[in-house]
Design a protein around this motif. Structure first.
Motif, PDB file in Angstrom:
ATOM      1  N   PRO A  63       0.792  -1.236   0.000  1.00  0.00           N
ATOM      2  CA  PRO A  63       0.000   0.000   0.000  1.00  0.00           C
ATOM      3  C   PRO A  63       0.827   1.291   0.000  1.00  0.00           C
ATOM      4  CG  PRO A  63      -0.906  -1.562   1.564  1.00  0.00           C
ATOM      5  CD  PRO A  63       0.368  -2.170   1.068  1.00  0.00           C
ATOM      6  N   VAL A  64       1.960   1.296   0.684  1.00  0.00           N
ATOM      7  CA  VAL A  64       2.760   2.520   0.764  1.00  0.00           C
ATOM      8  C   VAL A  64       3.387   2.829  -0.592  1.00  0.00           C
ATOM      9  CG1 VAL A  64       4.756   3.627   1.839  1.00  0.00           C
ATOM     10  CG2 VAL A  64       3.224   2.196   3.225  1.00  0.00           C
ATOM     11  N   VAL A  65       3.982   1.795  -1.198  1.00  0.00           N
ATOM     12  CA  VAL A  65       4.592   1.956  -2.522  1.00  0.00           C
ATOM     13  C   VAL A  65       3.511   2.327  -3.532  1.00  0.00           C
ATOM     14  CG1 VAL A  65       5.831   0.772  -4.377  1.00  0.00           C
ATOM     15  CG2 VAL A  65       6.426   0.315  -1.996  1.00  0.00           C
ATOM     16  N   ARG A  66       2.357   1.739  -3.350  1.00  0.00           N
ATOM     17  CA  ARG A  66       1.236   1.964  -4.246  1.00  0.00           C
ATOM     18  C   ARG A  66       0.868   3.443  -4.327  1.00  0.00           C
ATOM     19  NH1 ARG A  66      -3.169  -1.939  -5.426  1.00  0.00           N
ATOM     20  NH2 ARG A  66      -4.892  -0.700  -6.164  1.00  0.00           N
ATOM     21  N   VAL A  67       0.728   4.070  -3.177  1.00  0.00           N
ATOM     22  CA  VAL A  67       0.367   5.491  -3.147  1.00  0.00           C
ATOM     23  C   VAL A  67       1.476   6.329  -3.786  1.00  0.00           C
ATOM     24  CG1 VAL A  67      -0.076   7.470  -1.641  1.00  0.00           C
ATOM     25  CG2 VAL A  67      -1.217   5.293  -1.205  1.00  0.00           C
ATOM     26  N   ARG A  68       2.731   5.927  -3.547  1.00  0.00           N
ATOM     27  CA  ARG A  68       3.839   6.674  -4.142  1.00  0.00           C
ATOM     28  C   ARG A  68       3.811   6.553  -5.669  1.00  0.00           C
ATOM     29  NH1 ARG A  68       8.668   4.756  -1.435  1.00  0.00           N
ATOM     30  NH2 ARG A  68       9.207   3.590  -3.291  1.00  0.00           N
ATOM     31  N   LEU A  69       3.561   5.341  -6.155  1.00  0.00           N
ATOM     32  CA  LEU A  69       3.495   5.147  -7.616  1.00  0.00           C
ATOM     33  C   LEU A  69       2.327   5.915  -8.226  1.00  0.00           C
ATOM     34  CD1 LEU A  69       4.312   1.342  -8.096  1.00  0.00           C
ATOM     35  CD2 LEU A  69       5.818   3.288  -8.457  1.00  0.00           C
ATOM     36  N   GLN A  70       1.206   5.934  -7.518  1.00  0.00           N
ATOM     37  CA  GLN A  70       0.048   6.701  -8.005  1.00  0.00           C
ATOM     38  C   GLN A  70       0.423   8.172  -8.174  1.00  0.00           C
ATOM     39  OE1 GLN A  70      -2.857   5.938  -4.972  1.00  0.00           O
ATOM     40  NE2 GLN A  70      -3.449   3.942  -5.785  1.00  0.00           N
ATOM     41  N   ASP A  71       1.057   8.724  -7.134  1.00  0.00           N
ATOM     42  CA  ASP A  71       1.453  10.140  -7.178  1.00  0.00           C
ATOM     43  C   ASP A  71       2.446  10.402  -8.301  1.00  0.00           C
ATOM     44  OD1 ASP A  71      -0.160  10.830  -5.121  1.00  0.00           O
ATOM     45  OD2 ASP A  71       1.404  10.808  -3.580  1.00  0.00           O
ATOM     46  N   GLU A  72       3.430   9.510  -8.394  1.00  0.00           N
ATOM     47  CA  GLU A  72       4.450   9.684  -9.441  1.00  0.00           C
ATOM     48  C   GLU A  72       3.815   9.607 -10.820  1.00  0.00           C
ATOM     49  OE1 GLU A  72       7.579   6.890  -9.041  1.00  0.00           O
ATOM     50  OE2 GLU A  72       8.223   7.694  -7.109  1.00  0.00           O
ATOM     51  N   PHE A  73       2.904   8.664 -10.967  1.00  0.00           N
ATOM     52  CA  PHE A  73       2.290   8.539 -12.282  1.00  0.00           C
ATOM     53  C   PHE A  73       1.455   9.765 -12.622  1.00  0.00           C
ATOM     54  CE2 PHE A  73      -0.902   7.500 -15.393  1.00  0.00           C
ATOM     55  CZ  PHE A  73      -0.093   7.064 -16.416  1.00  0.00           C
ATOM     56  N   LEU A  74       0.746  10.297 -11.643  1.00  0.00           N
ATOM     57  CA  LEU A  74      -0.060  11.498 -11.892  1.00  0.00           C
ATOM     58  C   LEU A  74       0.825  12.672 -12.328  1.00  0.00           C
ATOM     59  CD1 LEU A  74      -2.774  11.464  -9.086  1.00  0.00           C
ATOM     60  CD2 LEU A  74      -3.097  11.144 -11.549  1.00  0.00           C
ATOM     61  N   ARG A  75       1.986  12.794 -11.675  1.00  0.00           N
ATOM     62  CA  ARG A  75       2.913  13.862 -12.043  1.00  0.00           C
ATOM     63  C   ARG A  75       3.405  13.668 -13.481  1.00  0.00           C
ATOM     64  NH1 ARG A  75       7.081  13.329  -8.118  1.00  0.00           N
ATOM     65  NH2 ARG A  75       5.437  12.879  -6.636  1.00  0.00           N
ATOM     66  N   LEU A  76       3.757  12.421 -13.786  1.00  0.00           N
ATOM     67  CA  LEU A  76       4.223  12.081 -15.129  1.00  0.00           C
ATOM     68  C   LEU A  76       3.137  12.369 -16.167  1.00  0.00           C
ATOM     69  CD1 LEU A  76       6.532  10.681 -16.692  1.00  0.00           C
ATOM     70  CD2 LEU A  76       5.405   8.511 -16.247  1.00  0.00           C
ATOM     71  N   GLN A  77       1.920  11.948 -15.849  1.00  0.00           N
ATOM     72  CA  GLN A  77       0.784  12.134 -16.740  1.00  0.00           C
ATOM     73  C   GLN A  77       0.527  13.627 -16.981  1.00  0.00           C
ATOM     74  OE1 GLN A  77      -1.085  10.982 -18.785  1.00  0.00           O
ATOM     75  NE2 GLN A  77      -3.007  12.088 -18.753  1.00  0.00           N
ATOM     76  N   HIS A  78       0.692  14.405 -15.935  1.00  0.00           N
ATOM     77  CA  HIS A  78       0.513  15.850 -16.036  1.00  0.00           C
ATOM     78  C   HIS A  78       1.459  16.433 -17.090  1.00  0.00           C
ATOM     79  CE1 HIS A  78      -1.480  19.225 -14.157  1.00  0.00           C
ATOM     80  NE2 HIS A  78      -0.384  19.924 -14.362  1.00  0.00           N
ATOM     81  N   GLU A  79       2.670  15.878 -17.117  1.00  0.00           N
ATOM     82  CA  GLU A  79       3.704  16.321 -18.040  1.00  0.00           C
ATOM     83  C   GLU A  79       3.434  15.826 -19.461  1.00  0.00           C
ATOM     84  OE1 GLU A  79       8.262  15.382 -17.805  1.00  0.00           O
ATOM     85  OE2 GLU A  79       7.440  15.755 -15.801  1.00  0.00           O
ATOM     86  N   LEU A  80       3.030  14.560 -19.573  1.00  0.00           N
ATOM     87  CA  LEU A  80       2.945  13.917 -20.889  1.00  0.00           C
ATOM     88  C   LEU A  80       1.586  14.101 -21.557  1.00  0.00           C
ATOM     89  CD1 LEU A  80       4.746  10.528 -20.093  1.00  0.00           C
ATOM     90  CD2 LEU A  80       5.740  12.606 -21.081  1.00  0.00           C
TER      91      LEU A  80
END
Ligand code: ADP
Ligand code: ADP
Length: 230
Positions: A171-188
């Motif tokens: 769950p902890v890694v999961r939330v981090r990956l979600q956040d990272e992906f959202l940031r990436l998606q924002h860029e791409l």
């Protein structure tokens, strides 16, 4: 015009199981839509019909205004990144080689493919200096998922389909990956369809959330704010 448009799409499997029924769904350009619902409600089937891993029984699917059945599947999939829970890295190949596979497949030179792989690793937060020469088993589950995302982005597809992409990590890694992906998606600004059984993930990540009921019927399709009544 939406990037992805499903009209009256249905899928009945050979054994008579109705996985998806009369589904209408539109996904805008640059939009991140989450398909959410209990196990067996038809989410994965829907996703796989978009990249033609599964042929619909009824209805039509268009990407960028073009009927997917009118296109060569290989050509179609070049424009669609696909990330699944079991990321399926080649175990005997280094991480950099795993990421290079797609550019090489499309005829890039080795030097260019390697440079592109390093760029993509940076993008998903895996320092090439540290990770390029490792093998998949030397990475944590979360890190392997990032490699999966990097590989899916290799051909720079306008559309990304993700099936429980963060499902196999704690769950902890999961939330981090979600956040990272959202940031990436924002860029791409990709057009993303993400399947999850986790309503929290759907509400957290989706611009819109499609809630599936049993038998592949759409119960609701709305923004998180509307769903939560805010
Ligand atoms: P979800 O992704 O929401 O868990 P699926 O799309 O995988 O749901 O499955 C929808 C329904 O179709 C389920 O009842 C499942 O058991 C059934 N199903 C999936 N694949 C097949 C198949 N190849 N043959 C028959 N039934 C299938
Ligand atoms: P997680 O908590 O996500 O399961 P792990 O405990 O598997 O993470 O890994 C923690 C760190 O150790 C990660 O950065 C991973 O890259 C590294 N690591 C794990 N296994 C190996 C290995 N066999 N060789 C080198 N590094 C490793």
């Amino acid at each position: 015009e939406p990037m992805i448009r499903l009209r009256g799409v249905g899928k009945t499997y050979a054994d008579g199981t109705v996985a998806v029924h009369e589904l209408d769904l539109e996904v805008g350009r640059g939009e991140l839509v989450c398909l959410v619902g209990p196990s067996g409600c038809g989410k994965s089937t829907t996703l796989k019909m978009i990249n033609r891993l599964i042929e619909p029984t009824t209805g039509t699917i268009e990407i960028d205004g073009r009927d997917v059945t009118a296109q060569d599947p290989v050509e179609l999939r070049r424009g669609i990144g696909y990330v699944i829970q079991q990321v399926g890295l080649f175990p005997h190949q280094k991480i950099v080689t795993n990421v290079m596979t797609v550019p090489l497949l499309y005829g890039e030179s080795r030097a260019k493919a390697r440079a592109r792989a390093h760029e993509l690793m940076d993008l998903v937060g895996l320092d090439p200096a540290t990770y390029a020469d490792r093998y998949p088993h030397q990475l944590s589950g979360g890190e392997q998922q990032r490699v999966g995302v990097a590989r899916a982005l290799a051909a720079d597809p306008p559309v990304l389909l993700m099936d429980e992409p963060f499902g196999a990590v704690d769950p902890v890694v999961r939330v981090r990956l979600q956040d990272e992906f959202l940031r990436l998606q924002h860029e791409l600004g990709k057009t993303v369809v993400l399947v999850t059984h986790d309503i929290d993930e759907a509400v957290r990540m989706g611009d819109r959330v499609a809630i599936f009921a049993g038998g592949g019927r759409l119960a609701q399709y709305a923004s998180p704010a509307d769903l939560l009544g805010r």
